[in-house]
Design a protein around this motif. Sequence first.
Motif, PDB file in Angstrom:
ATOM      1  N   ASN A 251       0.830  -1.210   0.000  1.00  0.00           N
ATOM      2  CA  ASN A 251       0.000   0.000   0.000  1.00  0.00           C
ATOM      3  C   ASN A 251       0.859   1.253   0.000  1.00  0.00           C
ATOM      4  OD1 ASN A 251      -2.436  -1.393  -0.009  1.00  0.00           O
ATOM      5  ND2 ASN A 251      -2.504  -1.503   2.210  1.00  0.00           N
ATOM      6  N   ASP A 252       1.902   1.253   0.847  1.00  0.00           N
ATOM      7  CA  ASP A 252       2.803   2.403   0.884  1.00  0.00           C
ATOM      8  C   ASP A 252       3.548   2.547  -0.434  1.00  0.00           C
ATOM      9  OD1 ASP A 252       2.071   3.179   3.438  1.00  0.00           O
ATOM     10  OD2 ASP A 252       3.682   2.053   4.396  1.00  0.00           O
ATOM     11  N   LYS A 253       3.979   1.421  -0.998  1.00  0.00           N
ATOM     12  CA  LYS A 253       4.701   1.467  -2.277  1.00  0.00           C
ATOM     13  C   LYS A 253       3.856   2.185  -3.329  1.00  0.00           C
ATOM     14  CE  LYS A 253       6.594  -1.369  -5.958  1.00  0.00           C
ATOM     15  NZ  LYS A 253       6.983  -2.708  -6.410  1.00  0.00           N
ATOM     16  N   PHE A 254       2.599   1.807  -3.460  1.00  0.00           N
ATOM     17  CA  PHE A 254       1.749   2.442  -4.472  1.00  0.00           C
ATOM     18  C   PHE A 254       1.446   3.896  -4.126  1.00  0.00           C
ATOM     19  CE2 PHE A 254       1.007  -1.960  -5.781  1.00  0.00           C
ATOM     20  CZ  PHE A 254       1.300  -1.822  -7.130  1.00  0.00           C
ATOM     21  N   SER A 255       1.289   4.193  -2.848  1.00  0.00           N
ATOM     22  CA  SER A 255       1.091   5.592  -2.445  1.00  0.00           C
ATOM     23  C   SER A 255       2.313   6.426  -2.802  1.00  0.00           C
ATOM     24  CB  SER A 255       0.828   5.697  -0.943  1.00  0.00           C
ATOM     25  OG  SER A 255      -0.410   5.171  -0.616  1.00  0.00           O
ATOM     26  N   PHE A 256       3.502   5.918  -2.478  1.00  0.00           N
ATOM     27  CA  PHE A 256       4.730   6.651  -2.785  1.00  0.00           C
ATOM     28  C   PHE A 256       4.882   6.842  -4.290  1.00  0.00           C
ATOM     29  CE2 PHE A 256       6.853   4.658   1.219  1.00  0.00           C
ATOM     30  CZ  PHE A 256       6.089   5.476   2.027  1.00  0.00           C
ATOM     31  N   MET A 257       4.673   5.752  -5.038  1.00  0.00           N
ATOM     32  CA  MET A 257       4.827   5.828  -6.486  1.00  0.00           C
ATOM     33  C   MET A 257       3.837   6.833  -7.083  1.00  0.00           C
ATOM     34  SD  MET A 257       4.975   2.732  -9.307  1.00  0.00           S
ATOM     35  CE  MET A 257       4.330   1.663  -8.077  1.00  0.00           C
ATOM     36  N   ASN A 258       2.595   6.755  -6.661  1.00  0.00           N
ATOM     37  CA  ASN A 258       1.565   7.622  -7.231  1.00  0.00           C
ATOM     38  C   ASN A 258       1.712   9.073  -6.797  1.00  0.00           C
ATOM     39  OD1 ASN A 258       0.339   5.495  -8.576  1.00  0.00           O
ATOM     40  ND2 ASN A 258      -1.028   5.044  -6.885  1.00  0.00           N
ATOM     41  N   GLU A 259       1.859   9.290  -5.498  1.00  0.00           N
ATOM     42  CA  GLU A 259       1.838  10.652  -4.980  1.00  0.00           C
ATOM     43  C   GLU A 259       3.202  11.328  -4.990  1.00  0.00           C
ATOM     44  OE1 GLU A 259      -0.496  11.091  -1.359  1.00  0.00           O
ATOM     45  OE2 GLU A 259      -1.529   9.222  -1.871  1.00  0.00           O
ATOM     46  N   LEU A 260       4.244  10.610  -4.648  1.00  0.00           N
ATOM     47  CA  LEU A 260       5.562  11.229  -4.552  1.00  0.00           C
ATOM     48  C   LEU A 260       6.311  11.239  -5.883  1.00  0.00           C
ATOM     49  CD1 LEU A 260       6.792   9.811  -1.132  1.00  0.00           C
ATOM     50  CD2 LEU A 260       5.382  11.831  -1.603  1.00  0.00           C
ATOM     51  N   PHE A 261       6.026  10.249  -6.733  1.00  0.00           N
ATOM     52  CA  PHE A 261       6.724  10.139  -8.013  1.00  0.00           C
ATOM     53  C   PHE A 261       5.800  10.306  -9.212  1.00  0.00           C
ATOM     54  CE2 PHE A 261       9.498   8.384  -4.897  1.00  0.00           C
ATOM     55  CZ  PHE A 261      10.751   8.798  -5.315  1.00  0.00           C
ATOM     56  N   HIS A 262       4.619  10.845  -8.992  1.00  0.00           N
ATOM     57  CA  HIS A 262       3.672  11.180 -10.061  1.00  0.00           C
ATOM     58  C   HIS A 262       3.459  10.011 -11.030  1.00  0.00           C
ATOM     59  CE1 HIS A 262       4.161  15.161  -8.431  1.00  0.00           C
ATOM     60  NE2 HIS A 262       5.459  15.126  -8.699  1.00  0.00           N
ATOM     61  N   ASN A 263       3.229   8.826 -10.459  1.00  0.00           N
ATOM     62  CA  ASN A 263       2.968   7.605 -11.224  1.00  0.00           C
ATOM     63  C   ASN A 263       4.146   7.158 -12.085  1.00  0.00           C
ATOM     64  OD1 ASN A 263       0.266   7.163 -10.312  1.00  0.00           O
ATOM     65  ND2 ASN A 263      -0.354   8.879 -11.602  1.00  0.00           N
TER      66      ASN A 263
ATOM     67  N   GLN B 260      13.006  17.725  -6.680  1.00  0.00           N
ATOM     68  CA  GLN B 260      12.749  17.406  -8.092  1.00  0.00           C
ATOM     69  C   GLN B 260      11.273  17.103  -8.340  1.00  0.00           C
ATOM     70  OE1 GLN B 260      15.166  14.167  -9.558  1.00  0.00           O
ATOM     71  NE2 GLN B 260      13.803  13.783 -11.270  1.00  0.00           N
ATOM     72  N   TYR B 261      10.667  16.339  -7.435  1.00  0.00           N
ATOM     73  CA  TYR B 261       9.270  15.936  -7.606  1.00  0.00           C
ATOM     74  C   TYR B 261       8.279  16.836  -6.878  1.00  0.00           C
ATOM     75  CZ  TYR B 261      10.550  11.641 -10.048  1.00  0.00           C
ATOM     76  OH  TYR B 261      11.025  10.730 -10.961  1.00  0.00           O
ATOM     77  N   GLY B 262       8.774  17.838  -6.158  1.00  0.00           N
ATOM     78  CA  GLY B 262       7.889  18.785  -5.486  1.00  0.00           C
ATOM     79  C   GLY B 262       7.078  18.190  -4.354  1.00  0.00           C
ATOM     80  N   TRP B 263       7.732  17.404  -3.496  1.00  0.00           N
ATOM     81  CA  TRP B 263       7.034  16.784  -2.368  1.00  0.00           C
ATOM     82  C   TRP B 263       6.500  17.841  -1.419  1.00  0.00           C
ATOM     83  CZ3 TRP B 263      10.472  12.162  -0.350  1.00  0.00           C
ATOM     84  CH2 TRP B 263      10.631  11.238  -1.392  1.00  0.00           C
ATOM     85  N   ASP B 264       5.297  17.607  -0.921  1.00  0.00           N
ATOM     86  CA  ASP B 264       4.681  18.454   0.097  1.00  0.00           C
ATOM     87  C   ASP B 264       4.994  17.830   1.451  1.00  0.00           C
ATOM     88  OD1 ASP B 264       3.091  19.830   1.874  1.00  0.00           O
ATOM     89  OD2 ASP B 264       1.191  19.233   0.946  1.00  0.00           O
TER      90      ASP B 264
END
Length: 70
Positions: A6-18, A49-53
């Motif tokens: 679940n965290d992997k997909f959250s990180f990939m989607n939200e932190l790395f813009h899919n 680089q990815y603009g993390w909030d």
Amino acid sequence: TVININDKFSFMNELFHNNMKGYNDFILQLNAISGREEALAYVAGIAEQYGWDNESITVKTFYSIFDRKF
């Protein structure tokens, strides 16, 4: 420290813009780093680089896992 699915997909989607390749490359590089300071510097560059909030729950979850590893 293991990142659950679940965290992997959250990180990939939200932190790395899919961007699966970007995420996978990030994890490989991060796992190759042994020192906390070097790892923090690397993560800071990627975060910029990815603009993390830094206030988002996903970023906070990532740093929680990071702190357990380093």
